[in-house]
Design a protein around this motif. Structure first.
Motif, mmCIF file in Angstrom:
data_model
loop_
_atom_site.group_PDB
_atom_site.id
_atom_site.type_symbol
_atom_site.label_atom_id
_atom_site.label_comp_id
_atom_site.label_asym_id
_atom_site.label_seq_id
_atom_site.Cartn_x
_atom_site.Cartn_y
_atom_site.Cartn_z
ATOM 1 N N GLN A 82 0.807 -1.211 0.000
ATOM 2 C CA GLN A 82 0.000 0.000 0.000
ATOM 3 C C GLN A 82 0.849 1.274 0.000
ATOM 4 O O GLN A 82 0.485 2.255 -0.636
ATOM 5 C CB GLN A 82 -0.952 0.010 1.210
ATOM 6 C CG GLN A 82 -1.910 -1.154 1.227
ATOM 7 C CD GLN A 82 -2.694 -1.290 -0.066
ATOM 8 O OE1 GLN A 82 -3.358 -0.369 -0.513
ATOM 9 N NE2 GLN A 82 -2.592 -2.450 -0.709
ATOM 10 N N LYS A 182 -10.557 7.223 2.166
ATOM 11 C CA LYS A 182 -9.125 6.971 2.308
ATOM 12 C C LYS A 182 -8.835 5.542 1.836
ATOM 13 O O LYS A 182 -8.903 4.595 2.627
ATOM 14 C CB LYS A 182 -8.698 7.131 3.766
ATOM 15 C CG LYS A 182 -9.107 8.464 4.372
ATOM 16 C CD LYS A 182 -8.138 9.543 3.945
ATOM 17 C CE LYS A 182 -8.455 10.860 4.627
ATOM 18 N NZ LYS A 182 -7.973 12.018 3.863
ATOM 19 N N ARG A 185 -5.955 3.655 3.679
ATOM 20 C CA ARG A 185 -6.259 3.343 5.074
ATOM 21 C C ARG A 185 -7.270 2.200 5.161
ATOM 22 O O ARG A 185 -7.103 1.274 5.954
ATOM 23 C CB ARG A 185 -6.805 4.598 5.774
ATOM 24 C CG ARG A 185 -6.895 4.435 7.281
ATOM 25 C CD ARG A 185 -7.474 5.669 7.929
ATOM 26 N NE ARG A 185 -6.682 6.870 7.658
ATOM 27 C CZ ARG A 185 -7.109 8.105 7.911
ATOM 28 N NH1 ARG A 185 -8.318 8.297 8.420
ATOM 29 N NH2 ARG A 185 -6.343 9.141 7.662
ATOM 30 N N CYS A 188 -5.608 -1.030 4.307
ATOM 31 C CA CYS A 188 -4.723 -1.499 5.384
ATOM 32 C C CYS A 188 -5.524 -2.178 6.485
ATOM 33 O O CYS A 188 -5.125 -3.238 6.998
ATOM 34 C CB CYS A 188 -3.928 -0.332 5.967
ATOM 35 S SG CYS A 188 -2.597 0.191 4.889
ATOM 36 N N MET A 189 -6.677 -1.557 6.849
ATOM 37 C CA MET A 189 -7.507 -2.169 7.882
ATOM 38 C C MET A 189 -7.973 -3.556 7.438
ATOM 39 O O MET A 189 -7.954 -4.512 8.209
ATOM 40 C CB MET A 189 -8.735 -1.291 8.176
ATOM 41 C CG MET A 189 -8.430 0.121 8.640
ATOM 42 S SD MET A 189 -7.415 0.171 10.106
ATOM 43 C CE MET A 189 -8.648 -0.186 11.324
#
Lengths: 306, 369
Positions: A82, A182, A185, A188-189
């Motif tokens: 990412q 986002k 983000r 990533c979560m």
């Protein structure tokens, strides 16, 4: 003779790790990321869980450690794909190769070490009920969590705003970015969630199913989880069906090996993998349908320009 | 604030230097790992990277091993690089390696106890064919049924391992082996042994003392791949299929042909690498004669930037970590799996540093790019 009730119990137990890992990977892929490192995250979960169980004697801490181990591996993947925009296929493979090596290293000296028994959540008395007792009421807490997670993942993805955003990011990251989400983000979560689920599956493997740490013990379970996601056409409910099919074959072949039936052992050993390939072929052959279900941005790197 | 700006074309300078930087960073991170294991990091790194080649005590023994380990890695990685360039991911080379070895060994043993000089060439062909056929399963399933070749080729590794186990314990087991698992020894029987052309000549610093036919095959593969990518239309089509699949299709490159070709070549090379190993260094079919070269070759292919010459150097470096790792295990009691983790780390650093060749790093809040 093969007792159908013990077979079903074994099926549910064997399918739990792949079910957990596949559900995690499903969310990751829904967000548009292809993480081929499931095997590496699972084995890290298995070894971390086992070490903590051996050292602390607490199954709860052990399962948390398993999830943390899987998530830590996933974090490496998240940073690389990412933020450093590396190729997802190559990075996933690296995660698996590194995970297998690191887990083997961490697990040196732990083979055959004692771990505490994991208590069953439901009272003993319920398990004596004929048929339903052993099949449905005698499992481990993690198994019930896995089943509950199917509903949770389905509900969140289908009926909540969070799920809508995850799917939007997975279908078209540029559009989602333009709307102000986002992308990085959110992905990533999702990746961390996938890692924790794979780690939990791995911890289940070492703490409950095998009750030991063995180098390379996942034996392709992570890859089968990846195949299940494709097989399930990215639908949580179908993951359960696929996991039970795999678990059923695996449980059946283990029992057939101990009976007198004259089937080559190699064929029995290979059967869970062969069946997985077979269902993959069945599910993928309808090109139009397969393309319809796969997240459109799956495996594509996002870089916000300007 | 650090921003990344996409380069119009990848930087050649960075693409060439990142593998070297990745090796240095891996040495640092690996040193930390060894320190965490309670070892002196400098000593471990020296034992892994320096002693096998230059120490007076070990070089005589270790030097010939370098090419023995690098040969299969290079051979497999060259095959994989074709597919990786075309966006076709064969990650089941380990399975093709096993099946190639089994086919070759079965062919050779079926003529036992004949010592005809024609047997070994026949084994090589059987190894090539075995690996190719095993790789054709994911290839055909991809073409005909649209299945993902990554998953199928990988799952077939476990099927190949099951077949290997049955071969070692039943249908290829040595009839004179007192019931122990494992086939007859191929490397100690004239006719099935993998010859070592330069044995005993003591030339070239000892590096070629144990170099069997497979090592020379690996070098031939490097040259062939170099010519293919530099001079031949097919090499260009492979690159095109990977970088611009639509353009490739319009210019008449058949995607199905690409899949068959890339998986077929990588399967053949992996298969023959298995055959050379089982008839040479490994000596016989055993349950675990395969040591994961098929997976390490993936790292070699990437570390070599999918370029034949790069793969040659990457294969040598990876072989060095194997030999140095064994030495470190012996001398310093470094656990064996540490080397596997070390190799995985190397791939991580390499992939992470790729960002430098594809993007320009800008500091501060610049205007619109």
């Amino acid at each position: 003779m093969i007792d159908p009730i013990t077979l079903i119990v074994a099926l549910v137990t064997i399918s739990t790790p792949v079910l957990l890992a596949a559900l995690g990977e499903l969310v990751v892929e829904k967000s548009g990321v292809l993480n081929l490192g499931v095997e590496g995250m699972m084995i890290m979960g298995a070894v971390c869980g086992f070490i903590v169980a051996n050292q602390t004697g607490s199954p709860t801490l052990a399962f948390i450690a398993g999830m943390a181990g899987g998530a830590a591996m996933a974090a490496i993947f998240a940073v690389l794909t990412q933020f450093l925009m590396s190729n997802q296929v190559a990075t996933g493979l690296a995660l698996t190769l590194f995970g297998l090596g690191l887990a083997a290293l961490l697990g040196v000296g732990y083979e055959g070490q004692p771990i505490p028994d994991v208590a069953k959540p439901l009272p003993e008395a319920l398990r004596t009920i004929p048929i339903i007792g052993p099949i449905a009421l005698g499992h481990d807490l993690v198994t019930y969590i896995a089943i509950a997670a199917i509903f949770a993942v389905w509900y969140v993805l289908k009926h909540t705003r969070t799920g809508l955003i995850i799917r939007a990011v997975g279908e078209n990251h540029d559009a989602a970015h333009a709307l102000g989400y986002k992308v990085i983000r959110i992905r990533c979560m999702a990746i961390l969630f996938g890692g924790a689920m794979a780690g939990l599956g791995g911890a289940f493997l070492s703490l409950i199913y095998v009750e030991n740490w063995v180098q390379g013990m996942t034996a392709g379970a992570g890859w089968i989880a990846l195949a299940l996601v494709v097989f399930a056409a990215w639908k949580p409910g179908r993951v359960l069906f696929g996991a039970w099919l795999f678990g059923g074959i695996a449980a059946l072949q283990l029992r057939l090996q101990t009976t007198e039936i004259n089937v080559p052992v190699a064929l029995l050993d290979a059967s869970p993998y062969l069946v997985t390939i077979f269902v993959l072929v069945l599910m993928s052959s309808d090109r139009a349908k397969a393309a319809l279900n796969a997240p459109a941005a799956l495996g594509k790197t996002f870089h916000a320009s300007g | 604030m650090i921003r990344l700006e996409k380069r119009p074309t990848p930087s050649r300078a960075w693409a060439l230097s990142t593998p070297i930087i990745a090796v240095i960073l891996t040495m640092i991170a690996g040193g930390l790992m060894f320190a965490a294991l309670g070892k002196d990091p400098f000593e471990v790194i020296r034992v892994i990277f320096w002693d096998p080649l230059f120490s007076e005590r070990f070089a005589a023994f270790s030097r010939p091993q370098l090419l023995v380990k690098a040969g299969p890695l290079i051979l497999i990685a060259i095959g994989l690089s074709l597919g990786f360039r075309a966006g076709i991911w064969n990650i089941g080379a380990e399975g093709q390696y096993i099946i190639g070895a089994l086919c070759g060994a079965a062919f050779g043993l079926s003529f036992y106890p004949s010592e005809s000089p024609l047997i070994f060439p026949g084994m090589v062909i059987a190894g090539l064919l075995g690996g190719t056929l095993w790789a054709m399963i994911p290839a055909l399933l991809k073409i005909k049924a649209n299945t993902n070749e990554i998953l199928v080729s990988l799952l077939l590794v476990y099927v190949a391992e099951a077949i290997l186990a049955s071969a070692a314990t039943s249908w290829l087991r040595n009839p004179d082996g007192q019931g122990f698992p494992g086939s007859r020894n191929l490397s100690r029987h004239a006719g099935t042994e993998n010859p070592i052309p330069l044995e005993g000549l003591d030339v070239l610093g000892g590096f070629f003392d144990l170099a069997h036919v497979g090592i020379f095959a690996a070098m031939a593969a490097v040259i062939a791949a170099y010519v293919l990518f530099q001079k031949h239309l097919l090499g260009y089509q492979i690159k095109l299929a990977g970088q611009a699949p639509r353009a490739a299709k319009f210019s008449g490159v058949s995607p199905a042909l690409m899949v068959v070709l890339c998986l077929g070549v990588s399967g053949a090379l992996a298969g023959v690498a298995g055959l050379f190993e089982v008839s040479g260094p490994a000596g016989q079919i055993t349950i675990d004669f395969n040591v994961g070269y098929g997976f390490t070759a993936i790292i070699v292919a990437f570390l070599g930037r999918l370029h034949p010459v790069g793969i040659l150097f990457a294969g040598l470096l990876m072989a060095l970590t194997y030999i140095g790792g064994e030495l470190a295990q012996l001398l310093l009691q470094v656990p064996g799996p540490a080397i596997q983790a070390f190799q995985g780390m190397l791939l991580f650093f390499l992939l992470a540093l790729d960002v430098l060749s594809n993007y320009r790093v800008r500091f501060g809040r610049g205007g619109a790019a």
